[in-house]
Design a protein around this motif. Sequence first.
Motif, mmCIF file in Angstrom:
data_model
loop_
_atom_site.group_PDB
_atom_site.id
_atom_site.type_symbol
_atom_site.label_atom_id
_atom_site.label_comp_id
_atom_site.label_asym_id
_atom_site.label_seq_id
_atom_site.Cartn_x
_atom_site.Cartn_y
_atom_site.Cartn_z
ATOM 1 N N ASP A 111 -9.224 40.531 -95.432
ATOM 2 C CA ASP A 111 -10.144 41.537 -94.905
ATOM 3 C C ASP A 111 -11.270 41.681 -95.927
ATOM 4 O O ASP A 111 -11.223 41.073 -97.001
ATOM 5 C CB ASP A 111 -9.403 42.879 -94.716
ATOM 6 C CG ASP A 111 -10.113 43.840 -93.768
ATOM 7 O OD1 ASP A 111 -11.182 43.492 -93.238
ATOM 8 O OD2 ASP A 111 -9.592 44.957 -93.584
ATOM 9 N N GLU A 115 -16.189 43.812 -93.033
ATOM 10 C CA GLU A 115 -15.400 43.954 -91.795
ATOM 11 C C GLU A 115 -14.920 45.383 -91.607
ATOM 12 O O GLU A 115 -14.901 45.899 -90.479
ATOM 13 C CB GLU A 115 -14.191 43.009 -91.833
ATOM 14 C CG GLU A 115 -14.563 41.533 -91.717
ATOM 15 C CD GLU A 115 -13.402 40.637 -92.123
ATOM 16 O OE1 GLU A 115 -12.589 40.268 -91.254
ATOM 17 O OE2 GLU A 115 -13.306 40.316 -93.341
ATOM 18 N N GLN A 116 -14.496 46.015 -92.700
ATOM 19 C CA GLN A 116 -14.042 47.410 -92.603
ATOM 20 C C GLN A 116 -15.162 48.298 -92.070
ATOM 21 O O GLN A 116 -14.932 49.162 -91.218
ATOM 22 C CB GLN A 116 -13.596 47.917 -93.982
ATOM 23 C CG GLN A 116 -12.291 47.309 -94.471
ATOM 24 C CD GLN A 116 -11.888 47.819 -95.861
ATOM 25 O OE1 GLN A 116 -12.750 48.144 -96.681
ATOM 26 N NE2 GLN A 116 -10.596 47.866 -96.131
ATOM 27 N N THR A 184 -16.625 38.002 -90.699
ATOM 28 C CA THR A 184 -15.473 37.607 -91.531
ATOM 29 C C THR A 184 -15.916 36.792 -92.752
ATOM 30 O O THR A 184 -15.171 36.681 -93.730
ATOM 31 C CB THR A 184 -14.424 36.796 -90.751
ATOM 32 O OG1 THR A 184 -15.001 35.564 -90.301
ATOM 33 C CG2 THR A 184 -13.883 37.574 -89.560
ATOM 34 N N ARG A 187 -15.697 38.039 -96.427
ATOM 35 C CA ARG A 187 -14.586 37.825 -97.367
ATOM 36 C C ARG A 187 -15.015 36.916 -98.513
ATOM 37 O O ARG A 187 -14.832 37.249 -99.683
ATOM 38 C CB ARG A 187 -13.388 37.200 -96.637
ATOM 39 C CG ARG A 187 -12.828 38.101 -95.578
ATOM 40 C CD ARG A 187 -11.689 37.435 -94.812
ATOM 41 N NE ARG A 187 -11.429 38.191 -93.588
ATOM 42 C CZ ARG A 187 -10.455 37.919 -92.728
ATOM 43 N NH1 ARG A 187 -9.644 36.891 -92.936
ATOM 44 N NH2 ARG A 187 -10.299 38.670 -91.646
#
Lengths: 215, 215
Positions: A111, A115-116, A184, A187
């Motif tokens: 994660d 993304e959060q 993504t 990351r």
Amino acid sequence: MRFGVLGTGMVGRAIAGKLVAIGHEARMGSREAGNEKALAWVAEAGEGASEGSFADAAGFGEVVVNATAGAHSLEALEAAGAKNLRGKVLIDIGNAMADTQPTTLTVANTDSLGEQIQRAFPEARVVKTLNTMNAGLMVAPDSLGETTNAFLCGDDAGAKAQVTELLETFGWLSGDIIDLGDITAARGMEMYLMLWLKLMGATGTAQFNIRIVKD
Amino acid sequence: MRFGVLGTGMVGRAIAGKLVAIGHEARMGSREAGNEKALAWVAEAGEGASEGSFADAAGFGEVVVNATAGAHSLEALEAAGAKNLRGKVLIDIGNAMADTQPTTLTVANTDSLGEQIQRAFPEARVVKTLNTMNAGLMVAPDSLGETTNAFLCGDDAGAKAQVTELLETFGWLSGDIIDLGDITAARGMEMYLMLWLKLMGATGTAQFNIRIVKD
């Protein structure tokens, strides 16, 4: 154009300062209006510069920039308010460093902060960019002897196109801005910090960046 | 000099092939002696090339190279045997990719494969290097249009000096080999894989590397 820049640290000041310098209006946001560092920045930056709470800044901006410390970014964005982010391009420059020695990330591998943020604010159009270098370089890419690369990622193609144009006004050459795909990819952009810190130690300066050399 | 190269994949073949080509003896190790890929490599590489089990290869080498898939490296090194690694320089090129989509690492952020190996084999002198690029580039750094950087880290200064000399015989310029410090720097070197994979996707080639540009 009007920008809300959340964060009063080196990154927030560099970004907000550049925005004002190239003719935009920028409101710097912090936990509470009247933050000393924000006031000092406003005094120094002059016309086009203002400050307020996170919510003031986010509401003011047509585009919002997250330049807060990554470990506290979700909290800062909550304070900014989902309704002040709705439908807007949200540029995330955060690096989520934990308060550990040696440095670790609060989120990694499966994660990312990018993304959060996108999950927490699904109606914001999150674009991760510029977190892979020192604040000064973000807005002065020609300050190194050679061109280097900036990266970006996000789920919204239109938002990425808009951020690419903004980066070009910061001095980035379009061919040096690399789109790494959907959110993504944050990351990899964030995990690179762990290499960056060691490179800073080895080279003895934070004034460096990477250049992709290919066949 | 005699090298044991653990692993029959692209990295193992590239490294073992280069070692033989520049006059060393290299024994490629795999789970069992007589591995088809190892035999094919021996036939192709000619004089100086041999193959055997992980333990055969590690016992043969004055220096041992871990070129196995990172997720299985500890198991391979167990099979090689602590007594065959004792006191030797152990060059770790592993990237510990989990079998997930999208790719994640089996270890990251608070630990690394390099550290795991050093802890599991405290009498080996682990040096992490070359894991930040494609196999071909490891042994042909001049195949890109410009010079790029190789990194290394480890706890043993003498071992790092020896690996630096070896990298120079591979074609790396001494000024382009960056010592990132102790073995904990393996975290950054390994976490960079997540950015590397996205860069490969964006640039459309694995034949690329990074160059540090500084003031």
